[in-house]
Scaffold this motif. Structure first.
Motif, mmCIF file in Angstrom:
data_model
loop_
_atom_site.group_PDB
_atom_site.id
_atom_site.type_symbol
_atom_site.label_atom_id
_atom_site.label_comp_id
_atom_site.label_asym_id
_atom_site.label_seq_id
_atom_site.Cartn_x
_atom_site.Cartn_y
_atom_site.Cartn_z
ATOM 1 N N LYS A 173 37.727 -71.779 -109.743
ATOM 2 C CA LYS A 173 38.605 -72.848 -109.268
ATOM 3 C C LYS A 173 38.316 -73.183 -107.815
ATOM 4 N N ASN A 174 38.108 -72.167 -106.987
ATOM 5 C CA ASN A 174 37.803 -72.422 -105.576
ATOM 6 C C ASN A 174 36.454 -73.121 -105.421
ATOM 7 N N ARG A 175 35.473 -72.744 -106.257
ATOM 8 C CA ARG A 175 34.166 -73.406 -106.178
ATOM 9 C C ARG A 175 34.267 -74.903 -106.476
ATOM 10 N N ALA A 176 35.260 -75.254 -107.289
ATOM 11 C CA ALA A 176 35.441 -76.652 -107.686
ATOM 12 C C ALA A 176 36.488 -77.371 -106.838
ATOM 13 N N ALA A 177 36.965 -76.741 -105.771
ATOM 14 C CA ALA A 177 38.013 -77.343 -104.949
ATOM 15 C C ALA A 177 37.562 -78.708 -104.427
ATOM 16 N N PRO A 178 38.348 -79.757 -104.656
ATOM 17 C CA PRO A 178 37.929 -81.109 -104.251
ATOM 18 C C PRO A 178 37.641 -81.252 -102.764
ATOM 19 N N TRP A 188 25.841 -83.490 -96.539
ATOM 20 C CA TRP A 188 24.560 -83.772 -97.197
ATOM 21 C C TRP A 188 24.290 -85.273 -97.280
ATOM 22 N N GLY A 189 25.365 -86.065 -97.365
ATOM 23 C CA GLY A 189 25.207 -87.503 -97.515
ATOM 24 C C GLY A 189 25.050 -87.956 -98.948
ATOM 25 N N THR A 190 25.443 -87.112 -99.903
ATOM 26 C CA THR A 190 25.329 -87.456 -101.317
ATOM 27 C C THR A 190 26.391 -86.725 -102.114
ATOM 28 N N GLY A 191 26.784 -87.325 -103.235
ATOM 29 C CA GLY A 191 27.735 -86.677 -104.118
ATOM 30 C C GLY A 191 27.083 -85.933 -105.263
ATOM 31 N N ASP A 192 25.750 -86.000 -105.351
ATOM 32 C CA ASP A 192 25.025 -85.351 -106.454
ATOM 33 C C ASP A 192 24.691 -83.917 -106.064
ATOM 34 N N LEU A 193 25.675 -83.044 -106.160
ATOM 35 C CA LEU A 193 25.549 -81.674 -105.670
ATOM 36 C C LEU A 193 25.815 -80.672 -106.790
ATOM 37 N N TRP A 194 25.205 -79.495 -106.633
ATOM 38 C CA TRP A 194 25.422 -78.365 -107.536
ATOM 39 C C TRP A 194 26.058 -77.225 -106.734
ATOM 40 N N ALA A 195 26.910 -76.459 -107.380
ATOM 41 C CA ALA A 195 27.604 -75.351 -106.713
ATOM 42 C C ALA A 195 26.935 -74.031 -107.030
ATOM 43 N N SER A 196 26.749 -73.199 -106.006
ATOM 44 C CA SER A 196 26.231 -71.852 -106.224
ATOM 45 C C SER A 196 27.311 -70.980 -106.846
ATOM 46 N N VAL A 197 26.884 -69.950 -107.556
ATOM 47 C CA VAL A 197 27.813 -68.967 -108.133
ATOM 48 C C VAL A 197 27.549 -67.663 -107.394
ATOM 49 N N ASP A 198 28.118 -67.590 -106.206
ATOM 50 C CA ASP A 198 27.795 -66.511 -105.273
ATOM 51 C C ASP A 198 28.846 -65.407 -105.326
ATOM 52 N N ARG A 199 28.621 -64.394 -104.507
ATOM 53 C CA ARG A 199 29.508 -63.248 -104.438
ATOM 54 C C ARG A 199 30.665 -63.498 -103.473
ATOM 55 N N SER A 200 31.538 -62.522 -103.374
ATOM 56 C CA SER A 200 32.558 -62.453 -102.341
ATOM 57 C C SER A 200 32.253 -61.215 -101.505
ATOM 58 N N GLN A 233 25.654 -73.810 -95.423
ATOM 59 C CA GLN A 233 26.270 -72.658 -96.065
ATOM 60 C C GLN A 233 27.773 -72.699 -95.840
ATOM 61 N N GLY A 234 28.511 -71.903 -96.610
ATOM 62 C CA GLY A 234 29.948 -71.930 -96.433
ATOM 63 C C GLY A 234 30.641 -70.676 -96.902
ATOM 64 N N LEU A 235 31.780 -70.386 -96.298
ATOM 65 C CA LEU A 235 32.616 -69.276 -96.749
ATOM 66 C C LEU A 235 34.074 -69.659 -96.633
ATOM 67 N N LEU A 236 34.856 -69.130 -97.563
ATOM 68 C CA LEU A 236 36.286 -69.397 -97.642
ATOM 69 C C LEU A 236 37.056 -68.140 -97.257
ATOM 70 N N ARG A 311 38.829 -57.916 -94.275
ATOM 71 C CA ARG A 311 38.555 -59.341 -94.309
ATOM 72 C C ARG A 311 38.013 -59.677 -95.689
ATOM 73 N N LEU A 312 38.651 -60.614 -96.390
ATOM 74 C CA LEU A 312 38.192 -61.026 -97.717
ATOM 75 C C LEU A 312 37.740 -62.475 -97.652
ATOM 76 N N VAL A 313 36.522 -62.727 -98.118
ATOM 77 C CA VAL A 313 36.008 -64.093 -98.137
ATOM 78 C C VAL A 313 35.265 -64.343 -99.442
ATOM 79 N N GLN A 314 35.177 -65.624 -99.801
ATOM 80 C CA GLN A 314 34.380 -66.057 -100.940
ATOM 81 C C GLN A 314 33.299 -66.998 -100.414
ATOM 82 N N TYR A 315 32.041 -66.742 -100.815
ATOM 83 C CA TYR A 315 30.929 -67.571 -100.365
ATOM 84 C C TYR A 315 30.724 -68.716 -101.357
#
Length: 330
Positions: A173-178, A188-200, A233-236, A311-315
């Motif tokens: 759900k967080n990976r798909a957060a609008p 990126w300048g585009t909406g044609d993106l894919w989401a990684s399925v990374d670790r926390s 890159q990003g982390l939540l 500290r807990l984060v999701q990448y």
């Protein structure tokens, strides 16, 4: 399953395991392989680990994918994946970031974007709700078999830093957060993106003066051969995170001078072995639900956790299929 390039991916991994893969025959396909596995929704290291340890037939590999995903990918996803493969193979890669003036309903303000250009990172506040953070945090605690209220359970001798939990409803759900998706679209300048399925990750407080904060050494996650392609890159933050709690650290603005810094290094010196702490990295604090995006040319790391709570984060990373990836690691 009707997924283009999947059999070739499996075949390459089998040849690689047997030491029979000719690298020149697959030059430039790493990005395609990565996008295909992430597009299917598989954990960032899961396919390679499964193939290496099990050496399955192709039919067994397909069956494993279906089992991991809880069913075969639907027709719409297969169609999108196949279109991506064709575009990757048939068209030149675009240079990013591209003009993103057509991105609707932006979440990063003009001030945010100016800060990004200057510093190479930006914080998207309230990217997901506090409730969604609690759900993800609970999933991580349950997966690790730890009690967030019992500090003794945090040090059971098995956990180091990374949490190899990939597919979970709360994490998905967080990976798909609008708001997170929209921020990546803007950069990126585009909406044609894919989401990684990374670790926390669970960065525990130090105990007995011993640093157990995982990869706290300043580093890069990208090849340093010039020119370095654009990447984000990003982390939540799943819980409120103070500076002394192992907060994310980076060197603001370094993406604008990394080319000169690398060119001035003597050729015999490894840039990854320099005293990167002398570049004055700064901690980036945040509340649960805040999302940090950073240019992957920024040296970065987690900090040492000198507080009293992990500290807990999701990448989370979103990327276009044709983003630049170095074929060699430097």
């Amino acid at each position: 399953m009707g997924v283009l390039h999947l059999r070739r991916y499996w075949s390459k991994r089998m040849l690689e395991i047997e030491g029979r893969l000719d690298p020149s025959s697959v030059h430039g396909e790493y990005g395609l392989d990565f996008t295909l596995m992430q597009g299917l929704g598989l954990g960032i290291v899961e396919p390679a680990e499964y193939l290496f340890h099990q050496r399955p037939s192709y039919a067994e590999f397909e069956q494993w994918i279906v089992q991991k995903l809880g069913g075969a990918p639907d027709a719409a996803l297969v169609e999108r994946l196949n279109a991506m493969v064709r575009r990757y193979l048939e068209h030149p890669r675009r240079i990013y970031p591209i003009n993103g003036e057509d991105i609707q309903d932006p979440v990063l303000s003009a001030e945010d974007l100016a800060f990004w250009r200057e510093n190479g990172y930006v914080v998207l506040r309230n990217a997901v709700s506090a409730e969604d953070c609690r759900e993800a945090e609970s999933a991580i605690w349950d997966f690790l078999g730890m009690d967030p209220l019992n500090s003794e359970s945090w040090y059971n001798g098995t956990h180091l830093f990374w949490v190899p939990l990939f597919l979970h409803p709360a994490l998905n759900k967080n990976r798909a957060a609008p708001r997170i998706r929209k921020a990546f679209e803007q950069l990126w300048g585009t909406g044609d993106l894919w989401a990684s399925v990374d670790r926390s990750s669970l960065n525990r407080p130090e105990r007995g003066g011993i640093n157990i904060s995982g990869p706290s050494r300043i580093h890069w996650d990208v090849g340093l051969a010039l020119p370095i392609p654009f990447g984000v890159q990003g982390l939540l933050y799943l819980s409120d995170t103070s500076a002394e709690q192992g907060a994310f650290r980076c060197v603001p603005g370094f993406h604008r001078r990394i080319d000169q810094w690398l060119e001035e290094l003597p050729p015999e010196q490894n840039p990854r072995e320099q005293d990167l702490e002398s570049l004055d990295p700064v901690p980036v604090t945040g509340s649960a639900g805040d999302f940090i995006l950073w240019h992957h040319a920024l040296p970065h790391a987690s900090g040492r956790n000198l507080a009293h709570y992990p500290r807990l984060v999701q990448y989370i990373k979103l990327f276009p299929h044709d983003h630049g990836i170095h074929s060699v690691w430097k």
